[in-house]
Write an enzyme that holds these catalytic residues in place. Structure first.
Site, short mmCIF file in Angstrom:
data_model
loop_
_atom_site.label_atom_id
_atom_site.label_comp_id
_atom_site.label_asym_id
_atom_site.label_seq_id
_atom_site.Cartn_x
_atom_site.Cartn_y
_atom_site.Cartn_z
N LYS A 1 0.76 -1.24 0.15
CA LYS A 1 -0.11 0.13 0.12
C LYS A 1 0.76 1.10 0.04
CE LYS A 1 -3.48 -2.78 -0.07
NZ LYS A 1 -2.79 -4.10 0.40
N TYR B 1 -11.64 -15.46 2.87
CA TYR B 1 -10.78 -14.41 3.17
C TYR B 1 -10.22 -14.54 4.83
CZ TYR B 1 -8.97 -9.66 4.16
OH TYR B 1 -8.21 -8.48 4.63
N TYR C 1 -2.56 -13.17 2.88
CA TYR C 1 -2.28 -12.80 1.34
C TYR C 1 -1.16 -13.67 0.80
CZ TYR C 1 -5.22 -8.64 2.40
OH TYR C 1 -6.38 -7.83 2.89
C1 LIG Z 1 -3.82 -5.26 0.36
C2 LIG Z 1 -2.98 -6.50 0.16
C3 LIG Z 1 -2.80 -7.48 -0.82
C4 LIG Z 1 -3.86 -7.17 -2.02
O1 LIG Z 1 -3.50 -6.08 -3.02
P1 LIG Z 1 -4.77 -5.42 -3.73
O2 LIG Z 1 -4.21 -4.30 -4.46
O3 LIG Z 1 -5.96 -5.02 -2.97
O4 LIG Z 1 -5.25 -6.63 -4.59
C5 LIG Z 1 -1.80 -8.47 -1.12
N1 LIG Z 1 -1.02 -8.46 -0.02
C6 LIG Z 1 -1.11 -7.76 1.06
C7 LIG Z 1 -0.24 -8.14 2.13
C8 LIG Z 1 -1.80 -6.71 1.00
O5 LIG Z 1 -2.00 -6.16 2.44
#
Ligand SMILES: *Cc1c(COP(=O)(O)O)cnc(C)c1O
Length: 338
Positions: free
Chosen positions: A53, A266, A292
């Protein structure tokens, strides 16, 4: 004009360390039988324990400042990495931050709402609002927008994951960064594997690869929804990104979206995620996260084992961060520690 020149003119509030390292995972590559596995270390973007992010926020914060905002409002799950990075970015930019965090993952104890990312959100001075469902999220956002305005301040809202077309430019830029880095290191990049949720990261990388005409396949690994919807999100955002840059839409034949590693949903653990987290920790001293990157790496492992990524090919695992959430999953992970 070259699309990357257009990109370089968009205002950016520098928050992160870049280029992030590109490293060879030698022991993991050997263990899985040959494919050369590299990792793009966006867990090391530098701000607030890092993550993907940060690159999006560089554009979003610059825009918020240009518009004279005083307060950033954003949303996520309780253990949102996006919320944590936004809280830190807001602190750095001298903005207030309001986080609306939804209880998206069932059956997590009170520890889950105190540790990991939530702990850090509060440390960065953000106000945390925990709510139960999507309806309550919308209501809370409206209320916070109204309250901020009524105090004569200017709120700005960042959607989930910071995935606006502007935010996604962070990953168009990042794709170019990776390609330059690989070229300088004499590495070929046949495949990239990345986790996908709101799809902004994958969309940015996708657009960046295609604008650079890189002959590289991108596998977006879903961590929540189904592949069909995720693909739609990625393609919609890709279209908005190319629109923003004023260039023609890009071809999507080298984009694969896979949803067989989500498991029950999720934020819910899978055995393959736990295997991936454990393998990377023990073979490489590399931390993944349970929501993730653990599932995305489970995808990479399955693709290598199944031969979809061949032994004579190179794959880049795009690490997107998320490691603070490990501490919110101590029960699941403790049970694997022998
Ligand atoms: C937010 C996030 C993602 C996903 O990214 P998107 O752009 O929302 O698809 C992947 N990995 C981590 C660790 C995240 O925090």
């Amino acid at each position: 004009m070259n699309p990357f020149d257009i990109l370089s003119r968009v205002e950016r509030f520098v928050l992160g360390h870049s280029p992030t390292p590109l490293e060879h995972l030698r022991r993991l590559s050997e263990q899985l039988g040959g494919s050369r596995i590299l990792v793009k270390r966006d867990d090391c973007t530098g701000l607030a324990l890092g993550g993907n992010k940060v690159r999006k926020l560089e554009y979003l914060i610059a825009d918020a400042l240009a518009r004279g905002a005083s307060t950033v409002i954003t949303v996520g799950g309780v253990q949102s990495n996006h919320a944590r990075q936004t809280a830190a970015a807001a602190a750095r930019a001298g903005l207030k931050c309001e986080l609306v965090l939804a209880r998206l993952v069932e059956h997590r104890g009170s520890h889950y709402e105190r540790t990991g990312n939530v702990l850090l959100d509060r440390l960065f001075g953000a106000r945390v609002h925990l709510v139960d469902d999507a309806k309550a999220v919308a209501r809370k956002i409206e209320e916070l927008m109204r309250d901020t305005e009524s105090r004569g301040e200017r709120p700005v809202f960042f959607p989930a994951g910071g995935s606006t077309p502007l935010g996604c430019l962070g990953y168009v830029r990042a794709a170019r960064e990776l390609l330059a880095q690989a070229r300088d290191a004499g590495e070929r990049v046949d495949h990239i594997v990345v986790a996908a949720s709101t799809g902004g990261t994958a969309a940015g990388i996708h657009v960046g690869l295609r604008l650079a005409s890189a002959p590289c396949e991108l596998a977006a690994i879903c961590v929540s929804g189904a592949a069909r919807e995720e693909r739609q999100s990625i393609l919609r955002l890709s279209g908005e990104i190319t629109g923003l840059l004023g260039v023609a839409p890009v071809d999507d034949s080298l984009l694969a979206v896979r949803d067989e590693f989500v498991g029950p949903g999720y934020g819910l653990p899978t055995d393959a995620m736990i295997e991936a987290v454990t393998l990377c920790a023990r073979l490489e001293g590399l931390l993944l996260d349970p929501v993730y990157t653990g599932k995305a790496m489970a995808g990479l492992i399955a693709l290598v084992r199944g031969g979809a990524i061949r032994a004579d090919e190179t794959v880049v695992f795009w690490h997107t961060g998320g490691t603070p959430a490990l501490f919110a999953y101590d029960d699941e992970l403790r049970n694997t520690v022998t």
